[in-house]
Enzyme design. Sequence first.
Site, short mmCIF file in Angstrom:
data_model
loop_
_atom_site.label_atom_id
_atom_site.label_comp_id
_atom_site.label_asym_id
_atom_site.label_seq_id
_atom_site.Cartn_x
_atom_site.Cartn_y
_atom_site.Cartn_z
N GLY A 182 5.37 3.23 -0.12
CA GLY A 182 6.19 4.22 -1.04
C GLY A 182 5.65 4.10 -2.37
O GLY A 182 4.42 4.26 -2.38
N SER A 214 0.76 -1.21 0.04
CA SER A 214 -0.03 0.12 0.10
C SER A 214 0.69 1.22 -0.13
O SER A 214 2.11 1.11 0.25
CB SER A 214 -0.77 0.03 1.20
OG SER A 214 -0.25 0.40 2.43
N LYS A 215 0.25 2.30 0.05
CA LYS A 215 0.96 3.53 0.01
C LYS A 215 2.05 3.95 0.88
O LYS A 215 2.93 4.45 0.83
CB LYS A 215 -0.09 4.70 0.21
CG LYS A 215 -1.06 4.94 -1.04
CD LYS A 215 -1.63 6.61 -0.92
CE LYS A 215 -2.67 6.39 -1.95
NZ LYS A 215 -4.13 6.54 -1.34
N ARG A 216 1.81 3.09 2.30
CA ARG A 216 2.80 3.17 3.09
C ARG A 216 4.07 2.73 2.72
O ARG A 216 5.21 2.86 3.34
CB ARG A 216 2.37 2.34 4.33
CG ARG A 216 1.29 2.93 5.23
CD ARG A 216 0.91 1.97 6.28
NE ARG A 216 0.52 0.67 5.85
CZ ARG A 216 1.32 -0.46 6.06
NH1 ARG A 216 2.37 -0.23 6.66
NH2 ARG A 216 0.82 -1.67 5.55
#
Length: 435
Positions: A259, A255-257
């Site tokens: 990067g 996920s976005k976490r």
Amino acid sequence: MELKDVRTRFAPSPTGMLHFGNANTALFNWLVARRYGGKVILRVEDTDLDRSTDNFEQMIIDDLKWLGIDWDEGPGMGGDYGPYHQMHRVDIYNDCVKKLFDLDMVYRCYCTKEELDAEREIAVKTKRPPRYSGKCRKLTPDDHARLEKEGKPFTVRFKTPRKEKVVVKDLIRGDIEFMSDELDDFIIIRSNGVPIFLLCNAVDDAMMKITHVVRGEDHISNTPKQVLINRALGLSVPEYLHTSMILGPDRTKLSKRHGAVSVFQFRELGYLPEALVNYLAFLGWNPKDEREFFSLDELKDAFTVEAMGKAPSVFDENRLRYINSHWMMAVSRDRVVDLAVVFLKKKGWLPEDVSQADRDKISTIIEITGERLKTINDLETYADFFFTEVAEYQPEGVKKHFNAEDTVANLKLIAEEINGLEPFNHETIEKAMYK
Ligand code: GLU
Ligand code: ZN
């Protein structure tokens, strides 16, 4: 396995950019169809009215095209089974719901969110699975008439049959069996009247004659519900390929976490589409030999459904960089220079009008920077001094070499040695230096 008359579909929701996981699904839809001489359908899942935008749809389409993933039916292509935007198919879904009412396979549920939350809380406390109790299934026709008159909002739920075995045919995982009792009476129409994707996709897959639904493992729990819907409607049920999950380095869902996770971001980071496609293919498939590099065309020939796996894959950016460095050398130099020009302009290191001399210089820089250049954006790290004044020399190096007594003499010597060197290249220079 020889698959016949294959029709696959990629069904993105235009509620965000094309995520790495979606691109992986799109690629496998493409590979399954192209490998077996079938068709790919692009169907836009725009039923989330609050979050869907035309802009996201366009970005998804641009990213797919950039990757080289094409489709035979869908936006921009037309086709015999349209419309290919689900919001243009609402009448079809409503007809299906009407049919389900006639068959007594659905009912209206008037429970409020608060009531459902309270039910769920009790279930959790008493360690029962948090399912809808089926309360409104028991409403009498009189109850329904009264509630309808009151104008109370309602959802439409599917009457999940009891004790029925549902077998999902999955070409990657084998048959997956569910007992219908594990499923509750799930919602197929929201209280705002918009049908839920469970219904839309099941119906569309049948109507668009999809033979193989290729989608992420996270959809497995939806599949038996969709099988039940189609069974109730007398519609065909496709076979499934639930692809493996992509995890971040910490082994949680990517996920976005973690990067950059959207194709657009990788584009901006200076990756080549060849590298992305090559890398994506290995998340859920491998050629069962040592080969590492595949173009889309080569993938199409090497790919088989049998070689797809269900083990989760872990996203490894270094691996992607490594694959990209291969493709930077494999594609035409002109394309790499094009990428460099875009990047260098963004940095303000090139004028708007780039001359052929500039391009030649960039090409030479790419040549000399060589393997260190994993993506074109690495020019910033390894070749900035070609474009900017060096603001600061490494203090250590300055101390050691700049002020030493023999610095000037050494530089003169180097100049003499390399002056007129023929040919003037890495090897001859290196040899001259160590003389
Ligand atoms: N829009 C869904 C997703 O991106 C697709 C669901 C499906 O393939 O049925 O996960
Ligand atoms: Zn209810």
